[in-house]
Each structure stands twice: as structure tokens, then as C-alpha cells.
Design an enzyme around this catalytic site. Structure first.
Site, short mmCIF file in Angstrom:
data_model
loop_
_atom_site.label_atom_id
_atom_site.label_comp_id
_atom_site.label_asym_id
_atom_site.label_seq_id
_atom_site.Cartn_x
_atom_site.Cartn_y
_atom_site.Cartn_z
N THR A 18 0.84 -1.21 0.00
CA THR A 18 0.00 0.00 0.00
C THR A 18 0.87 1.26 0.00
OG1 THR A 18 -0.27 0.10 2.41
CG2 THR A 18 -1.92 -1.16 1.18
N ARG A 96 13.50 -7.85 5.12
CA ARG A 96 14.84 -8.40 5.26
C ARG A 96 15.73 -7.30 5.85
NH1 ARG A 96 16.32 -12.93 3.20
NH2 ARG A 96 18.48 -12.24 3.34
N HIS A 114 8.60 3.15 9.21
CA HIS A 114 8.38 2.26 10.36
C HIS A 114 7.08 2.67 11.06
CE1 HIS A 114 9.43 -0.48 13.56
NE2 HIS A 114 9.07 0.45 14.41
C1 GRF Z 1 4.07 -0.74 6.87
O1 GRF Z 1 3.33 -0.80 8.05
C2 GRF Z 1 5.43 -0.16 7.14
O2 GRF Z 1 5.44 0.75 8.19
C3 GRF Z 1 6.25 -1.37 7.46
O3 GRF Z 1 5.75 -2.38 6.61
C4 GRF Z 1 4.38 -2.11 6.32
C5 GRF Z 1 4.23 -2.20 4.83
O4 GRF Z 1 2.89 -2.08 4.44
N1 GRF Z 1 7.64 -1.11 7.25
P1 GRF Z 1 2.49 -2.04 2.92
O5 GRF Z 1 3.00 -3.32 2.27
O6 GRF Z 1 3.10 -0.82 2.30
O7 GRF Z 1 1.00 -1.99 2.92
#
Ligand code: GRF
Length: 206
Positions: A18, A96, A114
Site C-alpha cells: 500500500t 529483510r 516504520h
Molecule cells: C508498513 O506498516 C510499514 O510501516 C512497514 O511495513 C508495512 C508495509 O505495508 N515497514 P504495505 O505493504 O506498504 O501496505
């Protein structure tokens, strides 16, 4: 390498994507001067790869299997990113840990997002960590990537209040909405050449 279509991004993903979608949408609406040169996933089933294909973006599955070491895997990542002329690497749910092989090749040119207000709740399950701790405010952080786990210099943060009846799912959903706002903004600041790193601080010039 940068041209009038903006800074070239290489987006690394493992899942739904997303954030990748928010970046693509910001580019298509003219809010972000960038283009996605390639999307790379360590997971073949990642829906993020579908999102990339739908927008005509090269979508590459690079499984870890077959590599002897994390360093060898990261060297392969660097090769693909360089072949696509990538200037800024975007981690968007890439599950990773990176080695110095890629961190040094793209020094202060790798961003991560994050789902917590760092330095609180680094690592996995940040939303659960926040709920378990009982904080009243959590949020999300875009930062440059260094050799540590979620320790690099912070670019933008957005707060998200924690409600009494929040579950991991509801809190994650509200944090996600903020992620989709601040990630394109952080990339746009980079594209405008407005970010500089001084020790732990990222200076945003006006
Ligand atoms: C997000 O919550 C981001 O903060 C974390 O991984 C998730 C990825 O979500 N690092 P998406 O695949 O972009 O929906």
C-alpha cells in the site's frame, strides 16, 4: 541519471504494497517528482508486484533461496538497482535486514518507513508493542537506513493517537493512512534536494 521525470526510485517490498501504491499515486497526481524505475520483492506472491505490473513498472522477484549469504543477496539487489539507474532506494515493507553491501552502495540514499514513533518500538510488531506498553500516542517514522535496526536519521514523523478500544488492526489502519501521507512527502523533499544529514539529524532546508 535524474531527468525531468524526477528522481529514479527502486522500491523493495515483501507484501501488500500500500505504501508503494501511495507513492505511485502521488507520482501520477503530480505531487511527487519521481518515477519508479523498478520494484523488487523477495516474495514471489507479494501483491506489491501486481501493483507494479499494473502500472507498467518492471516487477522483479528475487528470492533469497540460492544465495550463499545475505551479502551475496544484497550484491544482487545492488546490481539490479544500478542497472535500472536507481538514485533512491525505498523500503516499503521489505522484510529483510540489509547488510553494509547495499547500505554503503546507497549511502544516505535508502529510506524506510516504520509504524511507530522511533526510537520507540523498533523491529517487528511495532503496533502491538505500542499497545502492550500503553502509550497514548504512536505513529510512523520515515528515516534513512543505517546499519542498525530502525536506527537511522529521522526525516519525518507523524503522530497517531491511541484510542481506548484500539486493537492491533485498528491502530495499524490509522497508522497506515499517515504512512501514505508522509512517505511521498519525504521522497519529494529528497527529490527537491532539501535533505542533508548532519550526524543523527536530518536538516530540511526551505
Ligand atoms: C508498513 O506498516 C510499514 O510501516 C512497514 O511495513 C508495512 C508495509 O505495508 N515497514 P504495505 O505493504 O506498504 O501496505
Amino acid at each position: 541519471m535524474s531527468d525531468n521525470r524526477g528522481v529514479k526510485l527502486g522500491v523493495l517490498v515483501s507484501g501488500n504494497g500500500t505504501n508503494l501504491q501511495a507513492i505511485i499515486d502521488a507520482i501520477e497526481s503530480g505531487d511527487l517528482s519521481a518515477r519508479v524505475a523498478c520494484v523488487i520483492s523477495n516474495k514471489g506472491e507479494a501483491f506489491a508486484l501486481e501493483r507494479a505490473r499494473k502500472h507498467g513498472i518492471p516487477a522483479i522477484h528475487l528470492p533469497y533461496k540460492g544465495f550463499d549469504s545475505r551479502e551475496a543477496y544484497d550484491a544482487a539487489l545492488v546490481k539490479i538497482l544500478q542497472e535500472h539507474g536507481v538514485e533512491l532506494v525505498i523500503l516499503a515493507g521489505f522484510m529483510r535486514i540489509l547488510t553494509p553491501v547495499i547500505i554503503d552502495a546507497f549511502h544516505n540514499r535508502i529510506m524506510n518507513i516504520h509504524p511507530a514513533l522511533l526510537p520507540a518500538f523498533p523491529g517487528l510488531d511495532a503496533q502491538k508493542q505500542a499497545l502492550d506498553y500503553g502509550v497514548k500516542v504512536s505513529g510512523c517514522t520515515v528515516h534513512f537506513v543505517d546499519a542498525g535496526c530502525d536506527t537511522g536519521p529521522i526525516i519525518i514523523q507523524a503522530p497517531v493517537p491511541v484510542e481506548n478500544d484500539d486493537t492491533e488492526t485498528t491502530l495499524s489502519e490509522r497508522i497506515h493512512k499517515e504512512e501514505h501521507q508522509i512517505y511521498p512527502k519525504a521522497i519529494q523533499l529528497f527529490a527537491e534536494g532539501r535533505l542533508s544529514v548532519a550526524g543523527r539529524r536530518v536538516i530540511i532546508s526551505s
